[in-house]
Design a protein around this motif. Structure first.
Motif, short mmCIF file in Angstrom:
data_model
loop_
_atom_site.label_atom_id
_atom_site.label_comp_id
_atom_site.label_asym_id
_atom_site.label_seq_id
_atom_site.Cartn_x
_atom_site.Cartn_y
_atom_site.Cartn_z
N ASP A 166 1.16 -0.96 -0.09
CA ASP A 166 -0.09 0.16 -0.50
C ASP A 166 0.77 1.06 -0.10
N GLY A 167 2.42 1.07 -0.01
CA GLY A 167 3.02 2.31 -0.31
C GLY A 167 3.96 2.73 1.15
N ASP A 168 2.63 2.55 2.27
CA ASP A 168 2.99 3.23 3.48
C ASP A 168 3.80 2.53 4.51
N PRO A 169 4.60 1.23 4.74
CA PRO A 169 5.23 0.08 5.73
C PRO A 169 4.38 0.89 7.15
N SER A 170 4.68 1.86 7.34
CA SER A 170 4.47 3.01 8.65
C SER A 170 3.27 2.44 9.14
N SER A 171 1.99 2.51 8.21
CA SER A 171 0.96 2.02 8.67
C SER A 171 0.15 0.52 8.81
N VAL A 172 0.96 -0.36 8.42
CA VAL A 172 0.93 -1.37 8.82
C VAL A 172 1.86 -2.27 9.83
N ASP A 173 0.69 -3.21 10.41
CA ASP A 173 0.61 -3.77 11.77
C ASP A 173 2.22 -5.15 11.49
N LEU A 174 3.52 -5.36 11.52
CA LEU A 174 4.38 -6.11 11.24
C LEU A 174 3.39 -7.79 11.84
N LEU A 175 3.49 -7.43 13.48
CA LEU A 175 2.94 -8.74 13.96
C LEU A 175 1.64 -9.60 13.29
N GLN A 176 0.61 -8.87 12.79
CA GLN A 176 -0.68 -9.15 12.48
C GLN A 176 -0.36 -10.20 10.85
N ILE A 177 0.93 -9.24 9.94
CA ILE A 177 0.54 -10.35 8.84
C ILE A 177 1.43 -11.41 9.45
N LEU A 178 2.76 -10.80 10.09
CA LEU A 178 2.96 -12.83 10.64
C LEU A 178 1.92 -13.34 10.87
N LYS A 179 0.80 -13.21 11.91
CA LYS A 179 0.14 -14.14 12.46
C LYS A 179 -0.64 -14.52 11.22
N GLU A 180 -0.97 -13.31 10.14
CA GLU A 180 -2.41 -14.53 8.86
C GLU A 180 -0.82 -14.93 7.98
N HIS A 181 0.27 -14.70 8.29
CA HIS A 181 0.87 -15.74 7.27
C HIS A 181 1.28 -17.20 7.82
N GLU A 182 1.47 -17.43 9.22
CA GLU A 182 1.46 -18.41 9.74
C GLU A 182 0.05 -19.67 9.79
N LYS A 183 0.35 -20.64 9.68
CA LYS A 183 -0.62 -21.89 9.45
C LYS A 183 -0.77 -22.76 10.77
N ASP A 184 -0.07 -22.19 11.12
CA ASP A 184 0.11 -22.83 12.95
C ASP A 184 -0.68 -22.10 13.92
N PRO A 185 -1.93 -22.43 14.59
CA PRO A 185 -2.79 -22.85 15.66
C PRO A 185 -1.62 -21.54 17.04
N GLN A 186 -0.67 -22.78 16.91
CA GLN A 186 0.04 -22.13 18.39
C GLN A 186 1.19 -21.60 18.44
N LYS A 187 2.02 -21.08 17.23
CA LYS A 187 2.30 -20.28 17.33
C LYS A 187 1.78 -19.18 16.41
N LYS A 188 0.92 -18.82 15.89
CA LYS A 188 -0.14 -17.34 15.91
C LYS A 188 -0.07 -16.89 17.15
N GLU A 189 -0.48 -18.04 18.00
CA GLU A 189 -0.43 -17.08 19.75
C GLU A 189 0.44 -15.70 20.33
N LEU A 190 1.70 -16.60 19.50
CA LEU A 190 2.89 -15.66 20.03
C LEU A 190 2.92 -14.16 19.35
N PHE A 191 1.73 -14.44 18.44
CA PHE A 191 1.59 -12.48 17.71
C PHE A 191 0.46 -11.30 18.27
N ASN A 192 0.45 -12.74 19.12
CA ASN A 192 -0.82 -11.92 20.05
C ASN A 192 -0.33 -11.10 20.83
N GLN A 193 1.14 -11.50 21.65
CA GLN A 193 2.02 -11.15 22.43
C GLN A 193 2.74 -9.63 22.34
N ARG A 194 3.22 -9.46 23.80
CA ARG A 194 3.90 -8.11 23.52
C ARG A 194 5.33 -8.13 23.42
N TYR A 195 6.02 -7.35 22.90
CA TYR A 195 7.81 -8.03 22.70
C TYR A 195 8.28 -6.32 22.65
#
Length: 245
Positions: free
Chosen positions: A54-83
């Motif tokens: 979309d031309g503006d990476p600062s408006s994108v949530d990296l962890l959300q993208i990683l979560k959408e990309h992840e197929k393993d339900p357990q790993k998906k939960e890792l992207f809901n945590q705070r780092y």
């Protein structure tokens, strides 16, 4: 960056070599407890398409993208945590059909702060560069390059296996002293690649390093073998690679 209370997410490109190397380094330096390593399972150019579409990476949530990309339900939960910090460990892979100078420059110049958008550590040409030493130290390491033809023929990994000290990654840089030497040789080589002197700085600017490598590809159809994911250790705490510690 060192903080006992930090929780740091490490995104690696693959499930095997990248994952095992970062796991090993974090363990050797005694900082694994505060880090969570997750495999992205595809290359940096796929991530670029998802971050910059979309031309503006600062408006994108990296962890959300990683979560959408992840197929393993357990790993998906890792992207809901705070780092406190996010690291991205990827390969340049200039032979990839999606490679372009503009894309990779955008990525390196955007991902510069681990506690904000994330920090990118780019390996040249790939993570196997860490193991590309016939001895520790290796006096010839500063001269090691890889040609674009070699990469296109997918011969680089075979070459590293052949030229590696032990021909077995699990027996390479097995302790802190050896890891210190490998990291220090990569740091020294990185300054040679950009043609500058450190002048009190430990690590060169990632963008300067990338541009020097891209110029080498353009002029000579080759690039210098270099592992920068190991630079995270001195980034985390420079004293960790002090031989006196």
């Amino acid at each position: 960056m060192a903080d006992a209370k930090s929780k740091i997410l490490v995104i690696v490109e693959g499930q095997k070599t990248d994952y095992k190397l970062m796991e090993h380094l974090l363990d050797v330096y005694g900082i694994s407890a505060s880090h969570e390593i997750v495999s992205y399972n595809t290359n940096i150019y796929t991530l670029y398409n998802e971050m910059f579409r979309d031309g503006d990476p600062s408006s994108v949530d990296l962890l959300q993208i990683l979560k959408e990309h992840e197929k393993d339900p357990q790993k998906k939960e890792l992207f809901n945590q705070r780092y406190s910090d996010v690291l991205l460990i990827f390969d340049l892979d200039p032979q990839d059909p999606q490679f372009s100078e503009e894309k990779i420059i955008d990525m390196v110049e955007f991902f510069v702060e681990s506690s904000d958008m994330g920090k990118l550590y780019l390996n040249y040409p790939m993570v196997e560069a860490f193991y590309h030493m016939k001895s520790i130290p290796d006096s010839d390491y500063p001269s090691y390059t890889v040609s674009m033809d070699e990469l296109r023929r997918k011969e680089y990994k075979t070459r590293v296996n052949r030229e590696n000290r032990n021909h077995d990654y699990s027996k390479f840089a097995v302790d802190r002293s050896e890891c210190n030497t490998v990291i220090s040789q990569n740091i020294e080589k990185s300054w040679l690649v950009i043609g500058k002197t450190a002048h009190g700085e430990l690590l060169p600017n990632a963008s300067d390093l990338l541009r020097a490598q891209l110029q080498q590809i353009k002029d000579q159809q080759q690039l210098s073998v270099l592992c920068t994911c190991a630079f995270y250790i001195p980034d985390y705490n420079p004293k960790l690679i002090d031989s006196d510690n």
